[in-house]
Design a protein around this motif. Structure first.
Motif, PDB file in Angstrom:
ATOM      1  N   LEU A 234       8.350  -2.148  -7.698  1.00 19.77           N
ATOM      2  CA  LEU A 234       8.017  -1.123  -6.716  1.00 19.77           C
ATOM      3  C   LEU A 234       9.273  -0.481  -6.145  1.00 19.77           C
ATOM      4  O   LEU A 234       9.299   0.730  -5.876  1.00 19.77           O
ATOM      5  N   MET A 235      10.334  -1.273  -5.963  1.00 19.46           N
ATOM      6  CA  MET A 235      11.587  -0.689  -5.481  1.00 19.46           C
ATOM      7  C   MET A 235      12.164   0.301  -6.497  1.00 19.46           C
ATOM      8  O   MET A 235      12.792   1.295  -6.114  1.00 19.46           O
ATOM      9  N   ARG A 236      11.976   0.050  -7.778  1.00 20.36           N
ATOM     10  CA  ARG A 236      12.393   1.041  -8.784  1.00 20.36           C
ATOM     11  C   ARG A 236      11.628   2.340  -8.595  1.00 20.36           C
ATOM     12  O   ARG A 236      12.199   3.438  -8.670  1.00 20.36           O
ATOM     13  N   LEU A 237      10.340   2.233  -8.351  1.00 22.07           N
ATOM     14  CA  LEU A 237       9.533   3.424  -8.127  1.00 22.07           C
ATOM     15  C   LEU A 237       9.939   4.131  -6.838  1.00 22.07           C
ATOM     16  O   LEU A 237       9.883   5.374  -6.758  1.00 22.07           O
ATOM     17  N   VAL A 238      10.352   3.353  -5.833  1.00 22.68           N
ATOM     18  CA  VAL A 238      10.867   3.949  -4.595  1.00 22.68           C
ATOM     19  C   VAL A 238      12.141   4.728  -4.895  1.00 22.68           C
ATOM     20  O   VAL A 238      12.324   5.872  -4.445  1.00 22.68           O
ATOM     21  N   GLU A 239      13.054   4.110  -5.654  1.00 21.18           N
ATOM     22  CA  GLU A 239      14.316   4.776  -5.992  1.00 21.18           C
ATOM     23  C   GLU A 239      14.090   6.049  -6.799  1.00 21.18           C
ATOM     24  O   GLU A 239      14.866   7.004  -6.692  1.00 21.18           O
ATOM     25  N   GLU A 240      13.029   6.073  -7.576  1.00 21.63           N
ATOM     26  CA  GLU A 240      12.711   7.256  -8.378  1.00 21.63           C
ATOM     27  C   GLU A 240      11.935   8.305  -7.585  1.00 21.63           C
ATOM     28  O   GLU A 240      11.589   9.357  -8.125  1.00 21.63           O
ATOM     29  N   GLY A 241      11.652   8.008  -6.313  1.00 25.79           N
ATOM     30  CA  GLY A 241      10.931   8.950  -5.478  1.00 25.79           C
ATOM     31  C   GLY A 241       9.441   9.007  -5.738  1.00 25.79           C
ATOM     32  O   GLY A 241       8.766   9.949  -5.288  1.00 25.79           O
ATOM     33  N   ARG A 242       8.911   8.000  -6.413  1.00 29.47           N
ATOM     34  CA  ARG A 242       7.486   8.012  -6.779  1.00 29.47           C
ATOM     35  C   ARG A 242       6.631   7.216  -5.800  1.00 29.47           C
ATOM     36  O   ARG A 242       5.398   7.335  -5.801  1.00 29.47           O
ATOM     37  N   VAL A 243       7.267   6.380  -4.983  1.00 30.94           N
ATOM     38  CA  VAL A 243       6.572   5.572  -3.976  1.00 30.94           C
ATOM     39  C   VAL A 243       7.424   5.571  -2.708  1.00 30.94           C
ATOM     40  O   VAL A 243       8.657   5.574  -2.784  1.00 30.94           O
ATOM     41  N   GLU A 244       6.764   5.569  -1.551  1.00 29.80           N
ATOM     42  CA  GLU A 244       7.447   5.403  -0.268  1.00 29.80           C
ATOM     43  C   GLU A 244       6.962   4.117   0.376  1.00 29.80           C
ATOM     44  O   GLU A 244       5.748   3.880   0.484  1.00 29.80           O
ATOM     45  N   LEU A 245       7.897   3.273   0.813  1.00 31.71           N
ATOM     46  CA  LEU A 245       7.528   1.980   1.383  1.00 31.71           C
ATOM     47  C   LEU A 245       6.672   2.131   2.638  1.00 31.71           C
ATOM     48  O   LEU A 245       5.759   1.331   2.884  1.00 31.71           O
ATOM     49  N   ASP A 246       6.972   3.130   3.455  1.00 27.03           N
ATOM     50  CA  ASP A 246       6.248   3.284   4.721  1.00 27.03           C
ATOM     51  C   ASP A 246       4.980   4.119   4.583  1.00 27.03           C
ATOM     52  O   ASP A 246       4.284   4.355   5.575  1.00 27.03           O
ATOM     53  N   ALA A 247       4.658   4.523   3.391  1.00 29.79           N
ATOM     54  CA  ALA A 247       3.435   5.309   3.187  1.00 29.79           C
ATOM     55  C   ALA A 247       2.216   4.396   3.214  1.00 29.79           C
ATOM     56  O   ALA A 247       2.270   3.244   2.770  1.00 29.79           O
ATOM     57  N   PRO A 248       1.086   4.886   3.722  1.00 32.37           N
ATOM     58  CA  PRO A 248      -0.146   4.102   3.645  1.00 32.37           C
ATOM     59  C   PRO A 248      -0.518   3.813   2.189  1.00 32.37           C
ATOM     60  O   PRO A 248      -0.297   4.642   1.297  1.00 32.37           O
ATOM     61  N   VAL A 249      -1.080   2.661   1.958  1.00 31.50           N
ATOM     62  CA  VAL A 249      -1.511   2.299   0.613  1.00 31.50           C
ATOM     63  C   VAL A 249      -2.473   3.347   0.056  1.00 31.50           C
ATOM     64  O   VAL A 249      -2.470   3.651  -1.141  1.00 31.50           O
ATOM     65  N   ARG A 250      -3.274   3.938   0.931  1.00 28.85           N
ATOM     66  CA  ARG A 250      -4.242   4.944   0.468  1.00 28.85           C
ATOM     67  C   ARG A 250      -3.579   6.203  -0.089  1.00 28.85           C
ATOM     68  O   ARG A 250      -4.251   7.013  -0.740  1.00 28.85           O
ATOM     69  N   THR A 251      -2.293   6.387   0.159  1.00 29.04           N
ATOM     70  CA  THR A 251      -1.582   7.498  -0.473  1.00 29.04           C
ATOM     71  C   THR A 251      -1.678   7.372  -1.987  1.00 29.04           C
ATOM     72  O   THR A 251      -1.768   8.376  -2.708  1.00 29.04           O
ATOM     73  N   TYR A 252      -1.664   6.134  -2.470  1.00 23.26           N
ATOM     74  CA  TYR A 252      -1.681   5.864  -3.907  1.00 23.26           C
ATOM     75  C   TYR A 252      -3.028   5.319  -4.373  1.00 23.26           C
ATOM     76  O   TYR A 252      -3.378   5.473  -5.543  1.00 23.26           O
ATOM     77  N   LEU A 253      -3.758   4.699  -3.467  1.00 22.26           N
ATOM     78  CA  LEU A 253      -5.081   4.154  -3.791  1.00 22.26           C
ATOM     79  C   LEU A 253      -6.093   4.719  -2.792  1.00 22.26           C
ATOM     80  O   LEU A 253      -6.543   4.007  -1.880  1.00 22.26           O
ATOM     81  N   PRO A 254      -6.453   5.965  -2.897  1.00 23.97           N
ATOM     82  CA  PRO A 254      -7.388   6.545  -1.924  1.00 23.97           C
ATOM     83  C   PRO A 254      -8.732   5.840  -1.909  1.00 23.97           C
ATOM     84  O   PRO A 254      -9.480   5.948  -0.924  1.00 23.97           O
ATOM     85  N   GLU A 255      -9.034   5.108  -2.959  1.00 18.40           N
ATOM     86  CA  GLU A 255     -10.312   4.398  -3.040  1.00 18.40           C
ATOM     87  C   GLU A 255     -10.320   3.090  -2.262  1.00 18.40           C
ATOM     88  O   GLU A 255     -11.369   2.422  -2.163  1.00 18.40           O
ATOM     89  N   LEU A 256      -9.181   2.690  -1.677  1.00 14.97           N
ATOM     90  CA  LEU A 256      -9.102   1.389  -1.003  1.00 14.97           C
ATOM     91  C   LEU A 256     -10.103   1.295   0.143  1.00 14.97           C
ATOM     92  O   LEU A 256     -10.130   2.138   1.050  1.00 14.97           O
ATOM     93  N   ALA A 257     -10.936   0.280   0.109  1.00 11.17           N
ATOM     94  CA  ALA A 257     -11.862  -0.023   1.195  1.00 11.17           C
ATOM     95  C   ALA A 257     -11.692  -1.490   1.577  1.00 11.17           C
ATOM     96  O   ALA A 257     -11.479  -2.354   0.715  1.00 11.17           O
ATOM     97  N   LEU A 258     -11.760  -1.769   2.878  1.00 13.12           N
ATOM     98  CA  LEU A 258     -11.674  -3.133   3.396  1.00 13.12           C
ATOM     99  C   LEU A 258     -12.803  -3.354   4.384  1.00 13.12           C
ATOM    100  O   LEU A 258     -13.533  -2.423   4.737  1.00 13.12           O
TER     101      LEU A 258
END
Length: 451
Positions: free
Chosen positions: A68-92
């Motif tokens: 995941l840190m590799r993806l952060v370095e590539e600008g594809r993931v942000e650590l402080d972003a909500p999980v739903r940014t990448y998994l909008p289907e997430l339900a709890l």
């Protein structure tokens, strides 16, 4: 420091704890030293060597976090972003929690998710997606960011983020992001790849103390991101060299250093004093270490790195319940003999029955119950798989940890002083009224059940 001395200690320690096979790798003074003992299996014995595969268990989480840190370095993931940014289907079970949990919360166990969801979603490429779809069934133990509690489910979610961002199955993505660039050619998830090579089978102790082979290699595929990797001592020292700063093209040094910085403090935990990104951080005798342990069905691993001394040790053993104690003894010996660093357990306070009374009771997570019992002589702790879970399983479930003595420390902290969990630290938690409502063991919160 001779290689023979390390080998002699490993042989003696494995024999003392009754472990069939142990593989140890030490990185010190710029060179790799290996010491291997015994056999891969009591049923089909092959000698253990530095290339023998062991199930790493949760040491896998350091790989998932690094991917995941590799993806952060590539600008594809942000650590402080909500999980739903990448998994909008997430339900709890709690909508507010589902909206607020961030990627960083998953990686430092502050998402508020219970330990795990015991469902088998198969071996297909949709295993993680199906697991995430079942997460509304998972208990929440705290608001996101409120506290640390070790969660396998959190790393399953992290693995699903990797799948969605890369468009690949988790295992393929991890291989391309981490394993291939680092030349980790002896690390695998797929059972057919593992069993085509020399691999260690786990063993569990029967009631009479004899060992039998554990037939279940790992949990379902959905758990791979949190604990599915098999690897060798030689590959683990390559992994340690990478995290000591030899990042190469895979990850720049500043990203590696960021993974070692504390993000949340831990209290009375054998895991460490704090959690970074994927690593547990611990000061031992004035020296900062980073590390992670892992356990499977009769297999246990411990990876510890001392960045300021360019030192690392990996220990993998293939029998429970003594594998944890065996690994710990070898790590402590290596720290002392290579670095002059002493790791000692705290001494319990004199037993006070009046203090112990309010602690007695049952505490639980999804599949396990922790029981505190005691009398005028002292307290003990037992951990077991819930009977209904054991009865319903058609797989090889690890045995329980029988009652073993614990000693109380200042405050509400304790240490296990006997049995397979000896040396483990934890604490009792209270609600606003001061009532004991939970107990932490191995970084996991077991919540009190019943009166």
């Amino acid at each position: 420091m001779s290689d023979v001395t390390l080998s002699e200690f490993v042989d003696a320690t494995a024999t003392r704890f009754g472990i069939p096979g142990v593989a140890v790798g030490v990185l010190a003074d710029g060179r790799d030293v290996f010491a291997c003992h015994g056999v891969t299996s009591l049923d089909n014995p092959q000698p253990v060597d530095s290339d023998t595969l062991f199930h790493l268990g949760s040491v896998t989480k350091t790989y998932t976090a690094t991917a995941l840190m590799r993806l952060v370095e590539e600008g594809r993931v942000e650590l402080d972003a909500p999980v739903r940014t990448y998994l909008p289907e997430l339900a709890l079970a709690d909508e507010d929690a589902a909206a607020r949990i961030t990627v960083a919360n998953l990686l430092n166990h502050t998402a508020g998710l219970d330990w795990n969801l015991l469902v088998d979603t198969g071996d297909g490429e949709d295993a993680l997606a199906e697991f995430v779809a079942r997460l509304p069934e998972l208990d929440l133990i705290a608001a996101p960011g409120a506290r640390a509690s070790y969660s396998q489910a959190g790393y399953c979610l992290a693995g699903r983020i990797i799948e969605k961002v890369t468009g690949q199955p988790f295992e393929q993505a991890l291989a391309e992001l981490i394993l291939a660039p680092l030349g980790l050619t002896n690390s695998f998830f797929a059972q057919h790849e593992i069993t085509a090579r020399r691999f260690a089978e786990g063993h569990n102790a029967e009631a009479d103390g004899s060992l039998t082979v554990a037939r279940l290699w790992r949990p379902s595929r959905a758990n791979n991101a949190g604990g599915g990797l098999a690897s060798s001592a030689s590959d683990q020292l390559r992994w340690a060299r990478f995290h000591l700063g030899d990042g190469g093209a895979a990850l720049p040094t500043d990203a590696l250093l960021a993974m070692r910085r504390p993000t949340v403090a831990l209290r009375a935990s054998t895991l460490g004093d704090a959690i970074g990104i994927g690593w547990f951080l611990r000061d031992i005798d004035g020296v900062r270490t980073i590390g992670h342990g892992g356990s499977g069905n009769g297999q246990f691993s411990e990876l510890l790195i001392v960045p300021e001394r360019d030192f690392a040790i990996i220990v993998m053993s293939n029998a429970g319940p003594e594998g944890i104690a065996c690994n710990r003894a070898i790590v402590r010996w290596a720290l002392e003999h290579y670095l002059g660093v002493l790791d000692r357990d705290p001494e319990p306070l004199p037993y006070d029955p009046s203090r112990a009374t309010e602690l007695i009771g049952a505490y639980a997570i999804d599949a396990m119950t922790l029981t505190i019992a005691g009398d005028e002589a002292g307290l003990n702790l037992a951990v077991g798989v819930k009977p209904e879970i054991r009865a319903a399983s058609d797989q090889d479930v690890p045995p329980d940890y029988p009652a073993a003595a614990i000693g109380l420390l200042p405050g509400d902290e304790y240490i296990v002083t006997a049995g397979g969990l000896r040396g483990q630290l934890g604490y009792f938690s209270r609600d606003e009224s001061g009532a004991v409502v939970g107990i932490d063991l191995g970084g996991r919160l077991f919540q009190r059940v019943g009166a």
